[in-house]
Scaffold this active site. Structure first.
Site, PDB file in Angstrom:
ATOM      1  N   GLU A  47      29.223  42.314  59.414  1.00 34.86           N
ATOM      2  CA  GLU A  47      29.536  41.143  58.581  1.00 34.86           C
ATOM      3  C   GLU A  47      28.863  39.899  59.103  1.00 34.86           C
ATOM      4  OE1 GLU A  47      30.738  39.151  56.345  1.00 34.86           O
ATOM      5  OE2 GLU A  47      31.605  40.599  55.009  1.00 34.86           O
ATOM      6  N   ASP A  74      23.621  39.605  60.856  1.00 37.17           N
ATOM      7  CA  ASP A  74      22.986  39.969  59.599  1.00 37.17           C
ATOM      8  C   ASP A  74      22.695  41.476  59.619  1.00 37.17           C
ATOM      9  OD1 ASP A  74      21.105  39.051  57.210  1.00 37.17           O
ATOM     10  OD2 ASP A  74      20.050  40.553  58.400  1.00 37.17           O
ATOM     11  N   ASP A  97      26.264  41.418  46.417  1.00 33.56           N
ATOM     12  CA  ASP A  97      25.188  40.562  45.954  1.00 33.56           C
ATOM     13  C   ASP A  97      25.605  39.242  45.325  1.00 33.56           C
ATOM     14  OD1 ASP A  97      22.521  40.005  45.530  1.00 33.56           O
ATOM     15  OD2 ASP A  97      22.793  40.422  43.408  1.00 33.56           O
ATOM     16  N   LYS A 101      20.207  34.170  41.358  1.00 31.35           N
ATOM     17  CA  LYS A 101      18.991  33.467  40.929  1.00 31.35           C
ATOM     18  C   LYS A 101      17.752  34.160  41.471  1.00 31.35           C
ATOM     19  CE  LYS A 101      21.149  28.972  40.626  1.00 31.35           C
ATOM     20  NZ  LYS A 101      21.570  27.901  41.501  1.00 31.35           N
ATOM     21  N   ASP A 133      28.848  44.921  40.413  1.00 35.72           N
ATOM     22  CA  ASP A 133      29.160  44.522  39.040  1.00 35.72           C
ATOM     23  C   ASP A 133      27.924  43.915  38.391  1.00 35.72           C
ATOM     24  OD1 ASP A 133      29.475  42.463  41.054  1.00 35.72           O
ATOM     25  OD2 ASP A 133      29.881  41.145  39.365  1.00 35.72           O
ATOM     26  N   THR A 165      38.860  47.191  46.562  1.00 30.55           N
ATOM     27  CA  THR A 165      38.961  45.886  47.229  1.00 30.55           C
ATOM     28  C   THR A 165      39.430  44.835  46.223  1.00 30.55           C
ATOM     29  OG1 THR A 165      36.745  45.137  46.650  1.00 30.55           O
ATOM     30  CG2 THR A 165      36.924  46.463  48.644  1.00 30.55           C
ATOM     31  N   LYS A 166      39.714  43.656  46.738  1.00 23.95           N
ATOM     32  CA  LYS A 166      40.140  42.535  45.882  1.00 23.95           C
ATOM     33  C   LYS A 166      39.072  42.202  44.843  1.00 23.95           C
ATOM     34  CE  LYS A 166      44.150  40.845  47.197  1.00 23.95           C
ATOM     35  NZ  LYS A 166      45.203  41.167  46.303  1.00 23.95           N
ATOM     36  N   TYR A 167      37.807  42.280  45.292  1.00 19.73           N
ATOM     37  CA  TYR A 167      36.709  41.992  44.358  1.00 19.73           C
ATOM     38  C   TYR A 167      36.734  42.947  43.180  1.00 19.73           C
ATOM     39  CZ  TYR A 167      34.041  38.477  46.771  1.00 19.73           C
ATOM     40  OH  TYR A 167      33.636  37.295  47.321  1.00 19.73           O
ATOM     41  N   GLU A 168      36.915  44.214  43.516  1.00 14.56           N
ATOM     42  CA  GLU A 168      36.909  45.231  42.471  1.00 14.56           C
ATOM     43  C   GLU A 168      38.059  44.975  41.496  1.00 14.56           C
ATOM     44  OE1 GLU A 168      35.029  49.105  43.297  1.00 14.56           O
ATOM     45  OE2 GLU A 168      37.094  49.787  43.151  1.00 14.56           O
TER      46      GLU A 168
HETATM   47  C1  LIG Z   1      31.000  39.573  47.654  1.00 17.78           C
HETATM   48  S1  LIG Z   1      31.567  39.930  49.240  1.00 17.78           S
HETATM   49  C2  LIG Z   1      32.216  41.591  49.083  1.00 17.78           C
HETATM   50  C3  LIG Z   1      33.149  41.950  50.185  1.00 17.78           C
HETATM   51  C4  LIG Z   1      33.684  43.380  50.163  1.00 17.78           C
HETATM   52  N1  LIG Z   1      32.641  44.359  50.352  1.00 17.78           N
HETATM   53  C5  LIG Z   1      34.466  43.647  48.898  1.00 17.78           C
HETATM   54  O1  LIG Z   1      34.021  44.469  48.101  1.00 17.78           O
HETATM   55  O2  LIG Z   1      35.514  43.024  48.723  1.00 17.78           O
HETATM   56  C6  LIG Z   1      30.032  40.198  50.123  1.00 17.78           C
HETATM   57  C7  LIG Z   1      30.219  40.223  51.630  1.00 17.78           C
HETATM   58  O3  LIG Z   1      28.989  40.607  52.220  1.00 17.78           O
HETATM   59  C8  LIG Z   1      28.736  39.813  53.378  1.00 17.78           C
HETATM   60  N2  LIG Z   1      27.280  39.762  53.567  1.00 17.78           N
HETATM   61  C9  LIG Z   1      26.374  39.215  52.717  1.00 17.78           C
HETATM   62  N3  LIG Z   1      25.124  39.336  53.193  1.00 17.78           N
HETATM   63  C10 LIG Z   1      25.234  39.983  54.395  1.00 17.78           C
HETATM   64  C11 LIG Z   1      24.307  40.384  55.389  1.00 17.78           C
HETATM   65  N4  LIG Z   1      22.996  40.132  55.254  1.00 17.78           N
HETATM   66  N5  LIG Z   1      24.764  41.023  56.483  1.00 17.78           N
HETATM   67  C12 LIG Z   1      26.092  41.253  56.651  1.00 17.78           C
HETATM   68  N6  LIG Z   1      27.027  40.895  55.732  1.00 17.78           N
HETATM   69  C13 LIG Z   1      26.608  40.263  54.638  1.00 17.78           C
HETATM   70  C14 LIG Z   1      29.369  38.471  53.043  1.00 17.78           C
HETATM   71  O4  LIG Z   1      29.704  37.736  54.215  1.00 17.78           O
HETATM   72  C15 LIG Z   1      30.588  38.871  52.244  1.00 17.78           C
HETATM   73  O5  LIG Z   1      31.733  39.033  53.046  1.00 17.78           O
END
Ligand SMILES: C[S@@+](CC[C@H](N)C(=O)[O-])C[C@H]1O[C@@H](n2cnc3c(N)ncnc32)[C@H](O)[C@@H]1O
Length: 299
Positions: A47, A74, A97, A101, A133, A165-168
């Site tokens: 993360e 990253d 994602d 843009k 999505d 997950t919450k997002y889903e």
């Molecule tokens: C939209 S959230 C989705 C979180 C989770 N997977 C869910 O479905 O609820 C995207 C997550 O990916 C992480 N993230 C984005 N780019 C990343 C990267 N290059 N390396 C590690 N984590 C990353 C963000 O910090 C964020 O917590």
């Protein structure tokens, strides 16, 4: 067991057997669920968000999970630094994602260089399992996957009975169509130019003769140390005749902020990374120390 892996200090490649990785675990619901369902596997979450990492660590401790690890970096560099080729059994990315843009597409997790490094570290026969999505992101990822010529590609619409997950949950409640994309590794990916950094076992302090320091010579300077390698200095802080210079090193897009210490010893200064700065020891970091030594010597 310590759930948090300090990628700057740990021996590499990581020695964790039966390893699966989730990229961007967010609240951690999915990785925790997987870990409980499959105690024979180990799960590492990667993360960028510090808050997510802290939440997962607390949860792992509270629920006494023995097979969940996480690190904050990253994902590209995490895969580059921590694993060897053919080490990771499966990779998960759920709703990764936020880059809608077009000008932000190069930040996507599935650009050729990123997907290339994930594919290298994935076991042959293993899968990258993606949920999204965003149809455009799925199409973008399929294009990249085809370009790498190493995957069997399967895609479809998700039929979710229980949100992961919450997002889903949120997308479902909004009536969004959700997609799944599975990339099964059949062979090594086609070679793609990708950023690399070189770790070294040790950083060596440099001694230089100098009577005093002139802050204006050292502060707010910028140097190119190599191809896509930049070193910048900021403010110089003094305490008892020794100094700290605030520094930033960018190596192929991998950033480190730290202090370089200039410690007076008689007629000399000993120049080294401050013991209070935790750094990934790289060849370019040694060059940065040498550069500061050069500056001090030229005064
Ligand atoms: C939209 S959230 C989705 C979180 C989770 N997977 C869910 O479905 O609820 C995207 C997550 O990916 C992480 N993230 C984005 N780019 C990343 C990267 N290059 N390396 C590690 N984590 C990353 C963000 O910090 C964020 O917590």
């Amino acid at each position: 067991m310590l759930c948090y892996i300090n990628y700057k200090r740990v021996d590499k490649p990581l020695e964790i057997p039966n390893l699966e990785v989730e990229i961007g675990f967010g609240r951690g619901d999915f990785i925790v669920k997987l870990a409980k369902e499959r105690p024979e596997k180990n799960y590492l979450g990667i993360e960028l968000s510090q808050i997510s990492v802290e939440k997962l660590m607390k949860r792992v401790e509270r629920e006494k999970l023995k097979n969940v690890y996480c690190t904050r970096i990253d994902a590209y560099w995490g895969f580059f630094l921590l694993f060897e080729d053919e080490q990771v059994e499966n990779i998960y990315m759920n709703y990764p994602d936020p880059w809608f843009k077009k000008r932000h597409h190069k930040r996507r997790l599935t650009t050729p260089e990123r997907l290339y490094i994930f594919a290298r570290r994935l076991k042959t026969g293993g899968e990258i399992r993606i949920r999204s999505d965003n149809r455009e992101f799925i199409d973008f990822t399929i294009e990249t996957a085809k370009f790498l010529e190493c995957f069997e590609i399967k895609e479809g619409i998700l039929d979710v009975k229980e949100p992961l997950t919450k997002y889903e949950e949120k997308w479902l409640s909004m009536g969004r169509t959700l997609y799944r994309l599975n990339l099964k590794k059949l062979r090594k990916p086609k070679e793609v130019p990708h950023p690399t950094i070189e770790e070294v076992r040790e950083l060596f302090p440099v001694k230089v003769k100098a009577k005093e320091l002139k802050a204006e010579f050292i502060e707010n300077r910028e140097f190119k140390l190599g191809e896509e390698v930049y070193f910048k200095t900021f403010k110089l802080w003094e305490k008892d005749g020794s100094y700290l210079i605030e520094s930033l090193l960018s190596e192929k897009g991998y950033y480190q902020k730290f202090f370089i210490q200039l410690k007076r010893k008689g007629e000399e200064f000993v120049i080294d990374v401050s013991p209070f700065s935790e750094v990934l020891r790289t060849r370019n970091l040694q060059r940065a120390i040498n550069k500061v030594a050069e500056l001090v010597e030229s005064l």
